[in-house]
Design a protein around this motif. Sequence first.
Motif: not given
Length: 320
Positions: A112, A217, A220, A238, A241, A244, A252
Amino acid sequence: MTKEFKKYIKEVQAKKDQVIEWSAYLENGLYTLDKDLRTVFNTTKTAHPMVNNLKNTKKEDQLSLEIEDSRLKYFNGSILWFCINGDIKIFSDDEVLVICTNKESYQMKIANYTYFSPFFRIPSLINQDAKHNMLMEEFVHFEDKTDNDEAFILKKIYDDYRSYFNYLTLHSKVDYQTLNRLLNTSSNGKHIHQFEKIIEKVSPELLSLNLPFINLHGDLWSDNILLTDEAGEKTLWYIDWETAGKYVFFYDFFKFIWNELDVHHNYSYYKRYIAGDFDEGLTSLFAIFHLTFEPKYRQSYFCLFFLNFILKDTDNMAFK
């Protein structure tokens, strides 16, 4: 002693046992658990941005860590955080030690970071230890967000995602599918009856519309966004993750709205979306994929996101 309190004491003890297990990565001192039993922190670190909004709970939630031989300390952490997926994160003043629950989690974090870091500002990976499934990340010295930061945060998210979407379309890295297909693939088809009330709120033409499904993501919201401000220059980071994967391209944005509503009980973003405050930005993002955002479908778009959300949970899929 009530049954509920006995259960709580048992849970506290289980957390303490885990903390002791990882004591070689924590500095000596008196530690306490937060009320949700997700965070354990040194009681001298209450000004740390990770814990300055947490409350000390009860005396029975405290434990003392004392290892006399400093050579047995492998990391100088002061905060231990229990991740939902079973991973452990230990924070020092400048670094984050990530102890992954298994090889898959370890490899996924690296994958990721490698994939998303060219498009989004993510804390740097400092070190990787494949033998022990451990990672070392940069600690971002973030500050508390205020209402005055909202406009900057929303614009920065929009700009970052617009750049990312443009890159994907330019390099033909977009998969298309319909929600009808998603509903009927794998084991999802066996659960369609569970989603009927949501499906009824979606305009039928949208269920058969080919939509981009891209790597996103997946979780989020404000808690997974950090804000730094150095000499008046603000930066957005950010984090987290872990979820993800491939989702419908607007996932998101609506997950942000949903998380704020569901977790923080903040309905303002949803109300603003329904009122059309975000129409201009969404119109521009839809256009990147040669799609038209239609305000009359605002509720349908949100329900499409929610279908993607619950299908993932129901089928335990990552849409990869």
